[in-house]
Write an enzyme that holds these catalytic residues in place. Sequence first.
Site, PDB file in Angstrom:
ATOM      1  CG  HIS A  18     -12.934   2.944  11.458  1.00  0.00           C
ATOM      2  ND1 HIS A  18     -11.792   2.412  10.930  1.00  0.00           N
ATOM      3  CD2 HIS A  18     -13.772   3.128  10.402  1.00  0.00           C
ATOM      4  CE1 HIS A  18     -11.919   2.266   9.618  1.00  0.00           C
ATOM      5  NE2 HIS A  18     -13.109   2.708   9.260  1.00  0.00           N
ATOM      6  CE  LYS A  42     -14.385  -1.639   0.085  1.00  0.00           C
ATOM      7  NZ  LYS A  42     -14.404  -0.638   1.162  1.00  0.00           N
ATOM      8  NE  ARG A  91     -13.770   8.739   5.412  1.00  0.00           N
ATOM      9  CZ  ARG A  91     -13.283   7.662   4.834  1.00  0.00           C
ATOM     10  NH1 ARG A  91     -12.080   7.263   5.128  1.00  0.00           N
ATOM     11  NH2 ARG A  91     -13.997   6.990   3.966  1.00  0.00           N
ATOM     12  CB  SER A 129      -8.495   1.362   6.307  1.00  0.00           C
ATOM     13  OG  SER A 129      -9.429   1.506   7.340  1.00  0.00           O
TER      14      SER A 129
HETATM   15  P1  ADP Z   1     -16.435   0.305   4.056  1.00  0.00           P
HETATM   16  O1  ADP Z   1     -15.749  -0.728   3.238  1.00  0.00           O
HETATM   17  O2  ADP Z   1     -17.792  -0.101   4.526  1.00  0.00           O
HETATM   18  O3  ADP Z   1     -16.388   1.699   3.520  1.00  0.00           O
HETATM   19  P2  ADP Z   1     -14.588   1.227   6.104  1.00  0.00           P
HETATM   20  O4  ADP Z   1     -13.987   0.372   7.161  1.00  0.00           O
HETATM   21  O5  ADP Z   1     -13.660   1.892   5.159  1.00  0.00           O
HETATM   22  O6  ADP Z   1     -15.594   0.262   5.400  1.00  0.00           O
HETATM   23  O7  ADP Z   1     -15.501   2.332   6.751  1.00  0.00           O
HETATM   24  C1  ADP Z   1     -16.600   2.043   7.560  1.00  0.00           C
HETATM   25  C2  ADP Z   1     -17.362   3.315   7.861  1.00  0.00           C
HETATM   26  O8  ADP Z   1     -16.545   4.194   8.620  1.00  0.00           O
HETATM   27  C3  ADP Z   1     -17.791   4.112   6.632  1.00  0.00           C
HETATM   28  O9  ADP Z   1     -19.025   4.729   6.907  1.00  0.00           O
HETATM   29  C4  ADP Z   1     -16.701   5.158   6.501  1.00  0.00           C
HETATM   30  O10 ADP Z   1     -17.180   6.320   5.843  1.00  0.00           O
HETATM   31  C5  ADP Z   1     -16.405   5.434   7.948  1.00  0.00           C
HETATM   32  N1  ADP Z   1     -15.044   5.915   8.150  1.00  0.00           N
HETATM   33  C6  ADP Z   1     -13.896   5.457   7.626  1.00  0.00           C
HETATM   34  N2  ADP Z   1     -12.835   6.179   8.026  1.00  0.00           N
HETATM   35  C7  ADP Z   1     -13.334   7.145   8.847  1.00  0.00           C
HETATM   36  C8  ADP Z   1     -12.754   8.238   9.559  1.00  0.00           C
HETATM   37  N3  ADP Z   1     -11.472   8.519   9.502  1.00  0.00           N
HETATM   38  N4  ADP Z   1     -13.602   9.013  10.279  1.00  0.00           N
HETATM   39  C9  ADP Z   1     -14.914   8.756  10.302  1.00  0.00           C
HETATM   40  N5  ADP Z   1     -15.529   7.782   9.655  1.00  0.00           N
HETATM   41  C10 ADP Z   1     -14.756   6.973   8.919  1.00  0.00           C
END
Ligand code: ADP
Length: 165
Positions: A18, A42, A91, A129
């Site tokens: 992130h 969630k 990703r 996460s």
């Molecule tokens: P959501 O519940 O909206 O998917 P996340 O916190 O899991 O929330 O992810 C937020 C955004 O960040 C999404 O667009 C996700 O694809 C992206 N994201 C999550 N992990 C990574 C990572 N390791 N590298 C790049 N982008 C990521």
Amino acid sequence: MERTAIYPGTFDPITLGHRDIIERAVKIFDRVIVAAAKNAGKSPLFTIDERVEMIRESVRDIPRVEVDAFDSLIIDYCHKRKAIALIRGLRAISDFEYEFQMALINRKIGGDVESVFLMPKEEYTYLSSSMIKEIAAYGGDVSCFVPDPVKRELIGKNTETKETE
Ligand code: ADP
């Protein structure tokens, strides 16, 4: 006019993946608002206040970044904050279908906000996460996946869980 982008997510917790996306986004926009979704659906491990605080501490050194929480349609939140773009991280192919659907729905309901997809550094493409929570729950070392403030919180959370078991 200042060009603002919103980077929404659950951030349960924020990872180095992130953070990598945030660093890329500030190169393109004047201001980036990292917006944590309250997302009761969630059932996140961390409360919204904990998630916001961890993001704040983890992005302190990146200029022009603001951290906030939201509990509405993301498009409504974008309009409220006068943002012109929504940032999402991609990703792998596995992210594509869901992100594509979201982007098209958001375009339909909030046409003037453009979705922008950014790719993290290769070494972060396998980070999520949920994976990190699982490793931490079994006492694994997550220091190379999360910012330091998150590492401390994860250790704290696991001790807390063990104590209440
Ligand atoms: P959501 O519940 O909206 O998917 P996340 O916190 O899991 O929330 O992810 C937020 C955004 O960040 C999404 O667009 C996700 O694809 C992206 N994201 C999550 N992990 C990574 C990572 N390791 N590298 C790049 N982008 C990521």
